[in-house]
Write a protein that holds these residues in place. Sequence first.
Motif, PDB file in Angstrom:
ATOM      1  N   ASN A  76       0.864  -1.181   0.000  1.00  0.00           N
ATOM      2  CA  ASN A  76       0.000   0.000   0.000  1.00  0.00           C
ATOM      3  C   ASN A  76       0.903   1.234   0.000  1.00  0.00           C
ATOM      4  O   ASN A  76       1.723   1.410   0.913  1.00  0.00           O
ATOM      5  N   ILE A  77       0.738   2.066  -1.009  1.00  0.00           N
ATOM      6  CA  ILE A  77       1.635   3.201  -1.230  1.00  0.00           C
ATOM      7  C   ILE A  77       0.854   4.500  -1.123  1.00  0.00           C
ATOM      8  O   ILE A  77      -0.175   4.676  -1.802  1.00  0.00           O
ATOM      9  N   LEU A  92       7.197   3.584 -11.481  1.00  0.00           N
ATOM     10  CA  LEU A  92       7.711   2.768 -10.389  1.00  0.00           C
ATOM     11  C   LEU A  92       8.886   1.928 -10.872  1.00  0.00           C
ATOM     12  O   LEU A  92       8.978   1.605 -12.060  1.00  0.00           O
ATOM     13  N   GLU A  93       9.756   1.558  -9.921  1.00  0.00           N
ATOM     14  CA  GLU A  93      10.876   0.668 -10.206  1.00  0.00           C
ATOM     15  C   GLU A  93      10.497  -0.767  -9.843  1.00  0.00           C
ATOM     16  O   GLU A  93       9.947  -1.011  -8.771  1.00  0.00           O
ATOM     17  N   ARG A 199       8.737   0.102  -5.993  1.00  0.00           N
ATOM     18  CA  ARG A 199       9.072   1.380  -5.355  1.00  0.00           C
ATOM     19  C   ARG A 199       8.921   2.512  -6.359  1.00  0.00           C
ATOM     20  O   ARG A 199       9.192   2.349  -7.555  1.00  0.00           O
ATOM     21  N   MET A 200       8.523   3.670  -5.856  1.00  0.00           N
ATOM     22  CA  MET A 200       8.287   4.816  -6.724  1.00  0.00           C
ATOM     23  C   MET A 200       9.602   5.388  -7.249  1.00  0.00           C
ATOM     24  O   MET A 200      10.584   5.519  -6.519  1.00  0.00           O
ATOM     25  N   CYS A 201       9.616   5.757  -8.522  1.00  0.00           N
ATOM     26  CA  CYS A 201      10.733   6.511  -9.074  1.00  0.00           C
ATOM     27  C   CYS A 201      10.694   7.940  -8.525  1.00  0.00           C
ATOM     28  O   CYS A 201       9.665   8.421  -8.057  1.00  0.00           O
ATOM     29  N   TYR A 221      17.988   5.467  -7.086  1.00  0.00           N
ATOM     30  CA  TYR A 221      17.611   6.840  -6.756  1.00  0.00           C
ATOM     31  C   TYR A 221      16.154   6.761  -6.328  1.00  0.00           C
ATOM     32  O   TYR A 221      15.294   6.434  -7.129  1.00  0.00           O
ATOM     33  N   MET A 222      15.882   7.039  -5.048  1.00  0.00           N
ATOM     34  CA  MET A 222      14.547   6.781  -4.522  1.00  0.00           C
ATOM     35  C   MET A 222      14.053   7.923  -3.643  1.00  0.00           C
ATOM     36  O   MET A 222      14.852   8.694  -3.108  1.00  0.00           O
ATOM     37  N   GLU A 223      12.740   7.995  -3.487  1.00  0.00           N
ATOM     38  CA  GLU A 223      12.119   9.009  -2.651  1.00  0.00           C
ATOM     39  C   GLU A 223      12.161   8.588  -1.179  1.00  0.00           C
ATOM     40  O   GLU A 223      12.231   7.403  -0.854  1.00  0.00           O
TER      41      GLU A 223
END
Length: 654
Positions: A76-77, A92-93, A199-201, A221-223
């Motif tokens: 859940n994002i 997303l990655e 995971r979100m870019c 490279y991530m948030e």
Amino acid sequence: MRKLSFVVFTAILAHAAIAQNYDAHKAFAPIFYTSNGNEFRSADGAPGGSYWQNRVNYHVNVSFDTSANILKGTANIDYINNSPDKLQFLWLELDQNADMEDARGLSEMNPGIKASSEKGFKFSSISILKDGKWKPVDYIIDGTRMQLRLKDAIDGNGKALKIKIEYSFKLLKSSAGDRAGILETKNGKIYELAYWFPRMCVYDDLLGWNTLPFIGGGEFYMEYGDIDYTVTAPSGLIAVGSGELLNGKEIWNDKILKNLARAKSSEKTVVIRSLEDVKNSSSPTRKTSGDVTWHFTMKNTRDVAFALSKAFMWDGAKMDLLHGKTAFAQSVYPQESVEGKSEWNRATEYLKASVEDFSRRWFEYPYPEATNVAGPIGGMEFPALTFDYYQVGGKNLWALLSHEIGHSWYPMIVGSDERRFPFMDEGFNTFVDIYAQEDFNHGEFAPKRDGEYAPKGGNPADEIIPVIRALQNGPTLMTPPDWMDYKYVHPLAYFKTAFGLVLLRDIVLGKDRFDYAFRNYTKNWAFKHPSPIDFFRSMDNAAGEDLSWFWRGWFYNNWQLDQAITTVKYIDDNVNNGALISIENKEKLPMPVSVEIKEANGKTQILKLPVEIWQRGADWTFHAPTTSKIISVTLDPNHQLPDIDRSNNVWKPS
């Protein structure tokens, strides 16, 4: 006078033709920064008054089947769009997809590889919350990336979107580009799980969406955000993960809890689960059958990883931070890690010393725990947790563990773009390793050397010369790693970067000014996204020095250095009047000059000349205040500079 001027001018031109490699106008070209500071990124290198970055909070609940090696669950994002822009789509990655046959990295390296339905992420549902209901969202998958195509754009300035992804994947012996995997040991398997959820870019003010595919050389490279996660697996295992275990008191048996409490208050390593416990198949969990759910959380992080095994021995110790704060260092490893030349029984000692050193020198460690995991992965970093090869000892083990946990600072705290600029994480981390290695146990393993390039009896300045020569027509530090032959990644990103920072600290700025500027950069960009230009500006401003000549020569180019002595003449041919010493910069890179002068009267003096002497051209003549015959003149007497030809660094009278 006109005739004399013409003769002098002609002589200058003739010499310029000989010293054609050095061009002062290129080395000190004005306007290095081609854009001004703005409200997002200030001219002094700090985040601007209107700096923004998006945020992602994750709640991930998974189960891991140790018989089939399949992880399955729901992510859940909560995606918060702090940018001023409306976002019509999201990226997303999917780094587990690096192992799929159509992933770019695998197809580039192994064309014609056979397809396998077992590899990569499998999705059963992807939806967004709209009007209180979960609704399917259109999406495409391209290798290691997924695009969600929204019907309604997300407004900026803090608007949020909830995403739910139900997924699974099979953990392979080597997964996610060899950053996760499985190891069979005498007492059971070790499972190391990384990049285990979508995971979100990053969407930033520099490039918008950062969507370079994961090919293998470039990393991540991530948030930032908070990550709350649960892992359900069979009882009898040890589970460790990034962040903090919230329900340990409910999970661990009384013996483990007692030993754990002792370890968290001890300066020395305390055994929490012994080899005897492992061999006796003593369950570390209260439940001895069925499944156990471990609940972890980590605040303000860009990622998390975890590991599971019944083969883990476990020890830990208290880490002393600043102002009375403490954190917990722990290591888990199998029996094989304390046999032969393997010395994992010292792993927690090394971890504790490294975290304390980095905290004292650069920025205080912000997390409650730091964890070493011994397993199949050679060395890979995650926030507050590292995967390290299970059979290492001595100096190699220290270097491995210290380097990997050092990544908790660069790029886990200072969130640079590893995929484009690995020098900002690998190089910075290699640099800070140098001083941690000097500090540990009175230099037990010092000096730190880049073993791949360290001939016996050499020094870093001499060792890097073959690297610089080899890179003359190759990539630079500003080249993304996936755009170059991988043989260049280590000498550039690790060795050349770290040595360049040593040059700045020891030769150009001095320790005080460099350390102040580097700490300032780290503090200003903690939990943010700096670019190389932000780093360059930060160092220039905090140190009070225009370093554009260095950034240009060392980072944007692979310029070489060759300082030479051309002539030594006594004033009026009298040894008592001092001497005029002429030197030349024969290659493209300028650097300050250190000159050692030895006289017949026994006097030795060191003269320092600033880099500005090269601003007007390739030659410089200076007065040496000697009072007797000169025995020798030597440039760079301590071999601190990467001078490619030392034969012209020494003058002696014929």
